[in-house]
Design a protein around this motif. Structure first.
Motif, PDB file in Angstrom:
ATOM      1  N   ALA A  31       0.858  -1.180   0.000  1.00 48.07           N
ATOM      2  CA  ALA A  31       0.000   0.000   0.000  1.00 48.07           C
ATOM      3  C   ALA A  31       0.898   1.234   0.000  1.00 48.07           C
ATOM      4  CB  ALA A  31      -0.909  -0.007   1.230  1.00 48.07           C
ATOM      5  N   THR A  32       0.588   2.194  -0.846  1.00 46.54           N
ATOM      6  CA  THR A  32       1.394   3.422  -0.885  1.00 46.54           C
ATOM      7  C   THR A  32       0.686   4.573  -0.195  1.00 46.54           C
ATOM      8  OG1 THR A  32       0.532   3.965  -3.075  1.00 46.54           O
ATOM      9  CG2 THR A  32       2.613   2.755  -2.982  1.00 46.54           C
ATOM     10  N   GLY A  33      -0.631   4.459  -0.051  1.00 46.78           N
ATOM     11  CA  GLY A  33      -1.402   5.475   0.664  1.00 46.78           C
ATOM     12  C   GLY A  33      -1.735   4.995   2.057  1.00 46.78           C
ATOM     13  N   LYS A  34      -2.599   5.729   2.714  1.00 44.27           N
ATOM     14  CA  LYS A  34      -3.035   5.359   4.059  1.00 44.27           C
ATOM     15  C   LYS A  34      -3.776   4.014   4.004  1.00 44.27           C
ATOM     16  CE  LYS A  34      -6.032   6.716   7.818  1.00 44.27           C
ATOM     17  NZ  LYS A  34      -7.205   7.486   8.206  1.00 44.27           N
ATOM     18  N   VAL A  35      -3.384   3.090   4.856  1.00 49.79           N
ATOM     19  CA  VAL A  35      -4.030   1.777   4.913  1.00 49.79           C
ATOM     20  C   VAL A  35      -5.437   1.957   5.487  1.00 49.79           C
ATOM     21  CG1 VAL A  35      -3.960  -0.513   5.979  1.00 49.79           C
ATOM     22  CG2 VAL A  35      -1.851   0.532   5.109  1.00 49.79           C
ATOM     23  N   VAL A  36      -6.436   1.469   4.727  1.00 54.85           N
ATOM     24  CA  VAL A  36      -7.820   1.563   5.182  1.00 54.85           C
ATOM     25  C   VAL A  36      -8.401   0.209   5.561  1.00 54.85           C
ATOM     26  CG1 VAL A  36      -8.342   3.719   3.968  1.00 54.85           C
ATOM     27  CG2 VAL A  36      -8.713   1.534   2.804  1.00 54.85           C
ATOM     28  N   LEU A  37      -7.717  -0.886   5.161  1.00 49.60           N
ATOM     29  CA  LEU A  37      -8.196  -2.222   5.485  1.00 49.60           C
ATOM     30  C   LEU A  37      -7.016  -3.163   5.640  1.00 49.60           C
ATOM     31  CD1 LEU A  37     -10.599  -4.248   5.775  1.00 49.60           C
ATOM     32  CD2 LEU A  37     -10.322  -4.687   3.319  1.00 49.60           C
ATOM     33  N   THR A  38      -7.045  -3.945   6.722  1.00 54.07           N
ATOM     34  CA  THR A  38      -6.058  -4.995   6.947  1.00 54.07           C
ATOM     35  C   THR A  38      -6.786  -6.327   6.956  1.00 54.07           C
ATOM     36  OG1 THR A  38      -4.619  -3.534   8.223  1.00 54.07           O
ATOM     37  CG2 THR A  38      -4.341  -5.902   8.570  1.00 54.07           C
ATOM     38  N   VAL A  39      -6.328  -7.247   6.100  1.00 51.62           N
ATOM     39  CA  VAL A  39      -6.884  -8.594   6.044  1.00 51.62           C
ATOM     40  C   VAL A  39      -5.800  -9.530   6.575  1.00 51.62           C
ATOM     41  CG1 VAL A  39      -7.918 -10.392   4.609  1.00 51.62           C
ATOM     42  CG2 VAL A  39      -8.271  -7.974   4.024  1.00 51.62           C
ATOM     43  N   SER A  40      -6.099 -10.204   7.681  1.00 56.44           N
ATOM     44  CA  SER A  40      -5.103 -11.066   8.325  1.00 56.44           C
ATOM     45  C   SER A  40      -5.694 -12.447   8.581  1.00 56.44           C
ATOM     46  CB  SER A  40      -4.626 -10.425   9.638  1.00 56.44           C
ATOM     47  OG  SER A  40      -5.718 -10.293  10.528  1.00 56.44           O
ATOM     48  N   GLY A  41      -4.896 -13.289   9.200  1.00 54.45           N
ATOM     49  CA  GLY A  41      -5.332 -14.659   9.480  1.00 54.45           C
ATOM     50  C   GLY A  41      -4.921 -15.569   8.353  1.00 54.45           C
ATOM     51  N   LYS A  42      -5.855 -16.361   7.852  1.00 55.09           N
ATOM     52  CA  LYS A  42      -5.569 -17.340   6.805  1.00 55.09           C
ATOM     53  C   LYS A  42      -5.544 -16.666   5.430  1.00 55.09           C
ATOM     54  CE  LYS A  42      -7.414 -21.301   9.298  1.00 55.09           C
ATOM     55  NZ  LYS A  42      -8.378 -22.408   9.274  1.00 55.09           N
ATOM     56  N   VAL A  43      -4.465 -15.925   5.194  1.00 56.73           N
ATOM     57  CA  VAL A  43      -4.266 -15.279   3.896  1.00 56.73           C
ATOM     58  C   VAL A  43      -2.892 -15.682   3.371  1.00 56.73           C
ATOM     59  CG1 VAL A  43      -5.833 -13.347   4.300  1.00 56.73           C
ATOM     60  CG2 VAL A  43      -3.451 -13.128   4.940  1.00 56.73           C
ATOM     61  N   ALA A  44      -2.818 -15.993   2.085  1.00 58.57           N
ATOM     62  CA  ALA A  44      -1.563 -16.432   1.483  1.00 58.57           C
ATOM     63  C   ALA A  44      -0.851 -15.306   0.750  1.00 58.57           C
ATOM     64  CB  ALA A  44      -1.817 -17.596   0.533  1.00 58.57           C
ATOM     65  N   ALA A  45      -1.577 -14.281   0.319  1.00 59.56           N
ATOM     66  CA  ALA A  45      -0.966 -13.151  -0.383  1.00 59.56           C
ATOM     67  C   ALA A  45      -0.905 -11.981   0.583  1.00 59.56           C
ATOM     68  CB  ALA A  45      -1.771 -12.789  -1.624  1.00 59.56           C
ATOM     69  N   LYS A  46       0.303 -11.627   0.976  1.00 59.19           N
ATOM     70  CA  LYS A  46       0.495 -10.562   1.966  1.00 59.19           C
ATOM     71  C   LYS A  46       1.399  -9.482   1.383  1.00 59.19           C
ATOM     72  CE  LYS A  46       0.164 -13.989   5.612  1.00 59.19           C
ATOM     73  NZ  LYS A  46       0.864 -14.733   6.633  1.00 59.19           N
ATOM     74  N   ASN A  47       1.288  -8.294   1.918  1.00 58.86           N
ATOM     75  CA  ASN A  47       2.219  -7.224   1.543  1.00 58.86           C
ATOM     76  C   ASN A  47       2.883  -6.616   2.777  1.00 58.86           C
ATOM     77  OD1 ASN A  47       0.043  -5.778   2.474  1.00 58.86           O
ATOM     78  ND2 ASN A  47      -0.394  -4.776   0.529  1.00 58.86           N
ATOM     79  N   THR A  48       2.665  -7.246   3.918  1.00 57.31           N
ATOM     80  CA  THR A  48       3.411  -6.976   5.148  1.00 57.31           C
ATOM     81  C   THR A  48       3.784  -8.343   5.705  1.00 57.31           C
ATOM     82  OG1 THR A  48       1.554  -7.044   6.705  1.00 57.31           O
ATOM     83  CG2 THR A  48       1.980  -4.918   5.614  1.00 57.31           C
ATOM     84  N   ALA A  49       4.501  -8.363   6.788  1.00 50.18           N
ATOM     85  CA  ALA A  49       4.912  -9.648   7.355  1.00 50.18           C
ATOM     86  C   ALA A  49       3.727 -10.518   7.772  1.00 50.18           C
ATOM     87  CB  ALA A  49       5.833  -9.418   8.552  1.00 50.18           C
ATOM     88  N   GLN A  50       2.639  -9.899   8.225  1.00 52.64           N
ATOM     89  CA  GLN A  50       1.538 -10.665   8.796  1.00 52.64           C
ATOM     90  C   GLN A  50       0.217 -10.572   8.055  1.00 52.64           C
ATOM     91  OE1 GLN A  50       2.019 -12.719  11.415  1.00 52.64           O
ATOM     92  NE2 GLN A  50       4.164 -12.148  11.298  1.00 52.64           N
ATOM     93  N   ALA A  51       0.064  -9.624   7.121  1.00 50.54           N
ATOM     94  CA  ALA A  51      -1.273  -9.363   6.594  1.00 50.54           C
ATOM     95  C   ALA A  51      -1.233  -8.796   5.182  1.00 50.54           C
ATOM     96  CB  ALA A  51      -1.996  -8.378   7.518  1.00 50.54           C
ATOM     97  N   ALA A  52      -2.429  -8.636   4.649  1.00 50.28           N
ATOM     98  CA  ALA A  52      -2.620  -7.932   3.380  1.00 50.28           C
ATOM     99  C   ALA A  52      -3.245  -6.585   3.722  1.00 50.28           C
ATOM    100  CB  ALA A  52      -3.531  -8.732   2.461  1.00 50.28           C
ATOM    101  N   ASP A  53      -2.489  -5.532   3.522  1.00 49.54           N
ATOM    102  CA  ASP A  53      -2.979  -4.182   3.774  1.00 49.54           C
ATOM    103  C   ASP A  53      -3.422  -3.557   2.458  1.00 49.54           C
ATOM    104  OD1 ASP A  53      -2.547  -4.212   6.498  1.00 49.54           O
ATOM    105  OD2 ASP A  53      -0.662  -3.113   6.413  1.00 49.54           O
ATOM    106  N   PHE A  54      -4.555  -2.875   2.489  1.00 51.31           N
ATOM    107  CA  PHE A  54      -5.095  -2.212   1.307  1.00 51.31           C
ATOM    108  C   PHE A  54      -5.266  -0.725   1.585  1.00 51.31           C
ATOM    109  CE2 PHE A  54      -6.409  -6.585   0.977  1.00 51.31           C
ATOM    110  CZ  PHE A  54      -6.315  -6.878  -0.376  1.00 51.31           C
TER     111      PHE A  54
END
Length: 171
Positions: A31-54
């Motif tokens: 994410a290059t802008g302000k993160v408005v949603l974090t999807v964590s848990g059972k996710v295989a595609a991440k853009n941080t160490a623990q989650a997918a931030d959008f």
């Protein structure tokens, strides 16, 4: 150079390269802008160490779904637009059976993952064509297409909706 020495050299290069990769393997663009949603848990595609931030730009770059429906909270039908919730979860390669949706005010609700396949739920970023202000229900609002089927008139679907959404935990 013989074939076996070439293979050995290649294997050594692969091992050396893999030793250098100590961080997480990232599958989504960050994410290059302000993160408005974090999807964590059972996710295989991440853009941080623990989650997918959008950020909002990432959500708005996805195919958008628009529908007009009367919600349990409003007196007039509202036009909602945003990506289908199932598309957001697919981008994060989510797998599980339930979603725990958490709002800014810590309201939380549990949504069966099967709802995202059965119904065209949107992660609304717009109401009546305008971005949803945080002081109302924004910037993100999980909305079922309540008027599309009598089933969705049941109170359980109202309870599964979440406005001012900040995170989804896939379980």
């Amino acid at each position: 150079m013989t074939m076996s020495s070439t293979r050995s050299l290649f294997a050594a290069a692969v091992l050396a390269a893999s030793a250098l990769c100590t961080g997480p393997v990232l599958a989504l663009e960050p994410a290059t802008g302000k993160v408005v949603l974090t999807v964590s848990g059972k996710v295989a595609a991440k853009n941080t160490a623990q989650a997918a931030d959008f950020d909002m730009a990432m959500l708005e770059a996805m195919p958008q779904k628009t529908f007009t429906t009367l919600t349990p909270w409003d007196r007039q039908p509202i036009k909602f637009s945003g990506p289908l919730l199932r598309d957001v979860l697919a981008a994060a390669k989510a797998s599980g059976t339930t979603l725990k949706a958490v709002a800014v005010n810590d309201y939380s609700t549990t949504i069966p993952l099967s709802d995202t396949q059965q119904f065209d739920m949107v992660l609304a970023t717009r109401m009546n064509g305008q971005p949803i202000p945080p002081r109302t229900k924004g910037p993100l609002f999980i909305v079922y297409p309540y008027d599309s089927q009598p089933t969705l008139q049941a109170p359980i679907y109202k309870d599964r909706s979440a406005w001012q959404l900040r995170s989804l935990l896939v379980e």
